[in-house]
Motif scaffolding. Structure first.
Motif, PDB file in Angstrom:
ATOM      1  N   GLU A 110       0.816  -1.212   0.000  1.00 20.15           N
ATOM      2  CA  GLU A 110       0.000   0.000   0.000  1.00 20.15           C
ATOM      3  C   GLU A 110       0.852   1.265   0.000  1.00 20.15           C
ATOM      4  OE1 GLU A 110      -3.561   1.930   2.676  1.00 20.15           O
ATOM      5  OE2 GLU A 110      -3.218  -0.224   2.724  1.00 20.15           O
ATOM      6  N   ALA A 111       2.023   1.220   0.616  1.00 23.71           N
ATOM      7  CA  ALA A 111       2.902   2.388   0.646  1.00 23.71           C
ATOM      8  C   ALA A 111       3.497   2.685  -0.727  1.00 23.71           C
ATOM      9  CB  ALA A 111       4.022   2.171   1.652  1.00 23.71           C
ATOM     10  N   ASP A 112       3.602   1.672  -1.600  1.00 24.36           N
ATOM     11  CA  ASP A 112       4.196   1.860  -2.919  1.00 24.36           C
ATOM     12  C   ASP A 112       3.185   2.292  -3.979  1.00 24.36           C
ATOM     13  OD1 ASP A 112       6.689   1.200  -1.990  1.00 24.36           O
ATOM     14  OD2 ASP A 112       6.505  -0.928  -2.522  1.00 24.36           O
ATOM     15  N   VAL A 113       1.906   2.182  -3.708  1.00 18.13           N
ATOM     16  CA  VAL A 113       0.879   2.466  -4.720  1.00 18.13           C
ATOM     17  C   VAL A 113       0.980   3.883  -5.275  1.00 18.13           C
ATOM     18  CG1 VAL A 113      -1.619   2.680  -5.081  1.00 18.13           C
ATOM     19  CG2 VAL A 113      -0.681   0.669  -3.944  1.00 18.13           C
ATOM     20  N   PRO A 114       1.229   4.923  -4.463  1.00 15.37           N
ATOM     21  CA  PRO A 114       1.330   6.269  -5.050  1.00 15.37           C
ATOM     22  C   PRO A 114       2.521   6.444  -5.997  1.00 15.37           C
ATOM     23  CG  PRO A 114       0.996   6.405  -2.687  1.00 15.37           C
ATOM     24  CD  PRO A 114       1.248   4.977  -3.009  1.00 15.37           C
ATOM     25  N   PHE A 115       3.495   5.551  -5.919  1.00 14.73           N
ATOM     26  CA  PHE A 115       4.694   5.670  -6.735  1.00 14.73           C
ATOM     27  C   PHE A 115       4.678   4.768  -7.968  1.00 14.73           C
ATOM     28  CE2 PHE A 115       5.908   6.563  -2.307  1.00 14.73           C
ATOM     29  CZ  PHE A 115       6.219   7.910  -2.452  1.00 14.73           C
ATOM     30  N   LEU A 116       3.577   4.059  -8.198  1.00 16.17           N
ATOM     31  CA  LEU A 116       3.478   3.198  -9.378  1.00 16.17           C
ATOM     32  C   LEU A 116       3.521   4.043 -10.645  1.00 16.17           C
ATOM     33  CD1 LEU A 116       0.786   0.569  -8.394  1.00 16.17           C
ATOM     34  CD2 LEU A 116       3.222   0.236  -8.619  1.00 16.17           C
ATOM     35  N   THR A 117       4.297   3.587 -11.603  1.00 17.11           N
ATOM     36  CA  THR A 117       4.436   4.275 -12.876  1.00 17.11           C
ATOM     37  C   THR A 117       4.012   3.335 -13.985  1.00 17.11           C
ATOM     38  OG1 THR A 117       6.320   5.517 -12.002  1.00 17.11           O
ATOM     39  CG2 THR A 117       6.082   5.467 -14.381  1.00 17.11           C
ATOM     40  N   THR A 118       3.290   3.869 -14.949  1.00 14.20           N
ATOM     41  CA  THR A 118       2.899   3.085 -16.114  1.00 14.20           C
ATOM     42  C   THR A 118       3.815   3.486 -17.264  1.00 14.20           C
ATOM     43  OG1 THR A 118       0.626   3.091 -15.350  1.00 14.20           O
ATOM     44  CG2 THR A 118       1.005   2.463 -17.631  1.00 14.20           C
ATOM     45  N   SER A 119       4.510   2.512 -17.812  1.00 15.17           N
ATOM     46  CA  SER A 119       5.441   2.766 -18.906  1.00 15.17           C
ATOM     47  C   SER A 119       4.806   2.307 -20.217  1.00 15.17           C
ATOM     48  CB  SER A 119       6.752   2.024 -18.669  1.00 15.17           C
ATOM     49  OG  SER A 119       7.631   2.233 -19.751  1.00 15.17           O
ATOM     50  N   LEU A 120       4.703   3.218 -21.162  1.00 15.01           N
ATOM     51  CA  LEU A 120       4.187   2.889 -22.486  1.00 15.01           C
ATOM     52  C   LEU A 120       5.356   2.614 -23.410  1.00 15.01           C
ATOM     53  CD1 LEU A 120       1.338   5.531 -22.958  1.00 15.01           C
ATOM     54  CD2 LEU A 120       1.141   3.139 -22.300  1.00 15.01           C
ATOM     55  N   ARG A 121       5.427   1.394 -23.910  1.00 14.93           N
ATOM     56  CA  ARG A 121       6.428   1.020 -24.910  1.00 14.93           C
ATOM     57  C   ARG A 121       5.682   0.936 -26.232  1.00 14.93           C
ATOM     58  NH1 ARG A 121      11.295  -0.740 -23.628  1.00 14.93           N
ATOM     59  NH2 ARG A 121      11.314  -2.173 -25.377  1.00 14.93           N
ATOM     60  N   VAL A 122       5.780   1.987 -27.009  1.00 13.03           N
ATOM     61  CA  VAL A 122       4.990   2.130 -28.229  1.00 13.03           C
ATOM     62  C   VAL A 122       5.916   2.065 -29.432  1.00 13.03           C
ATOM     63  CG1 VAL A 122       3.345   3.595 -29.445  1.00 13.03           C
ATOM     64  CG2 VAL A 122       3.377   3.589 -26.950  1.00 13.03           C
ATOM     65  N   ASP A 123       5.528   1.271 -30.430  1.00 10.82           N
ATOM     66  CA  ASP A 123       6.281   1.185 -31.677  1.00 10.82           C
ATOM     67  C   ASP A 123       6.251   2.546 -32.361  1.00 10.82           C
ATOM     68  OD1 ASP A 123       7.622  -0.666 -33.659  1.00 10.82           O
ATOM     69  OD2 ASP A 123       6.061   0.230 -34.922  1.00 10.82           O
ATOM     70  N   ARG A 124       7.332   2.904 -33.013  1.00 12.76           N
ATOM     71  CA  ARG A 124       7.423   4.235 -33.621  1.00 12.76           C
ATOM     72  C   ARG A 124       6.470   4.429 -34.790  1.00 12.76           C
ATOM     73  NH1 ARG A 124      13.432   4.392 -35.983  1.00 12.76           N
ATOM     74  NH2 ARG A 124      13.810   3.899 -33.845  1.00 12.76           N
ATOM     75  N   GLU A 125       5.942   3.363 -35.356  1.00 15.28           N
ATOM     76  CA  GLU A 125       5.039   3.475 -36.503  1.00 15.28           C
ATOM     77  C   GLU A 125       3.559   3.511 -36.099  1.00 15.28           C
ATOM     78  OE1 GLU A 125       6.232   3.918 -39.577  1.00 15.28           O
ATOM     79  OE2 GLU A 125       8.261   3.810 -38.733  1.00 15.28           O
ATOM     80  N   VAL A 126       3.255   3.367 -34.817  1.00 18.61           N
ATOM     81  CA  VAL A 126       1.874   3.330 -34.345  1.00 18.61           C
ATOM     82  C   VAL A 126       1.293   4.737 -34.354  1.00 18.61           C
ATOM     83  CG1 VAL A 126       0.445   2.864 -32.312  1.00 18.61           C
ATOM     84  CG2 VAL A 126       2.205   1.250 -33.001  1.00 18.61           C
ATOM     85  N   ARG A 127       0.033   4.830 -34.789  1.00 23.23           N
ATOM     86  CA  ARG A 127      -0.680   6.118 -34.785  1.00 23.23           C
ATOM     87  C   ARG A 127      -1.072   6.494 -33.358  1.00 23.23           C
ATOM     88  NH1 ARG A 127       0.101   8.560 -39.539  1.00 23.23           N
ATOM     89  NH2 ARG A 127      -0.116   7.091 -41.237  1.00 23.23           N
ATOM     90  N   MET A 128      -1.239   7.773 -33.115  1.00 23.81           N
ATOM     91  CA  MET A 128      -1.543   8.259 -31.775  1.00 23.81           C
ATOM     92  C   MET A 128      -2.971   7.947 -31.333  1.00 23.81           C
ATOM     93  SD  MET A 128       0.964   9.427 -30.120  1.00 23.81           S
ATOM     94  CE  MET A 128       0.182  10.298 -28.797  1.00 23.81           C
ATOM     95  N   ARG A 129      -3.830   7.510 -32.229  1.00 24.25           N
ATOM     96  CA  ARG A 129      -5.225   7.214 -31.869  1.00 24.25           C
ATOM     97  C   ARG A 129      -5.294   6.167 -30.770  1.00 24.25           C
ATOM     98  NH1 ARG A 129      -8.076   3.139 -34.371  1.00 24.25           N
ATOM     99  NH2 ARG A 129      -6.505   3.207 -35.987  1.00 24.25           N
TER     100      ARG A 129
END
Length: 157
Positions: A110-129
């Motif tokens: 529970e102490a670590d929940v505020p520090f969770l980070t979501t990392s997006l690994r997106v291919d360079r050819e993917v559209r922003m939609r």
């Protein structure tokens, strides 16, 4: 006067190999302890874009990865060529992102929940939609700490 004697060639003492097995097992145990296994198998192709200003994340254990890209060649027949979202080891829909983030929060202290980070690994050819749709889902669940994975390039000045 003293006599000079020719020195006899002495045989080199043998090396004691009794503890060699112990050393091998210590090294084996050391490498087993410090190595980490890959957490998930990629099902999508991700070639991340390059950036000049990058920062490393200090606590990688608090990062949840979302991979976005076209399916790998051996999966094209089943999944098509459109970009897909991968959460852990499975292809998912945009609507499943909230469940994924909530499950990641439950798995942490529970102490670590505020520090969770979501990392997006997106291919360079993917559209922003599709990236925008993922970000909207992350906002709805309250996952505001976001990171984009890139590779570093040397800036040309």
């Amino acid at each position: 006067m003293g006599r000079f004697r020719k020195k006899e060639k002495k045989a080199a003492p043998t090396i004691n190999t009794g503890s060699l097995a112990d050393l091998v097992f210590i090294l084996l145990f050391f490498f087993m302890v410090i190595s980490t296994m890959r957490e998930s198998t990629l099902l999508v192709r991700v070639v991340v874009p390059q950036a000049t200003e990058v920062h490393k994340i200090e606590r990688k254990s608090l990062v949840s990865n979302i991979h976005i890209g076209p399916p790998l060649p051996h999966l094209v027949a089943a999944l098509g060529t459109e970009p897909r979202i991968q959460l852990n080891d499975q292809i998912a829909d945009v609507s499943e992102i909230q469940t994924f983030i909530l499950a990641e929060r439950e798995a942490r202290a529970e102490a670590d929940v505020p520090f969770l980070t979501t990392s997006l690994r997106v291919d360079r050819e993917v559209r922003m939609r599709i990236v925008t749709a993922v970000k909207q889902e992350l906002r709805q669940v309250g996952a505001f700490r976001l990171n984009y994975s890139t590779t570093q390039t040397n800036a040309l000045f």
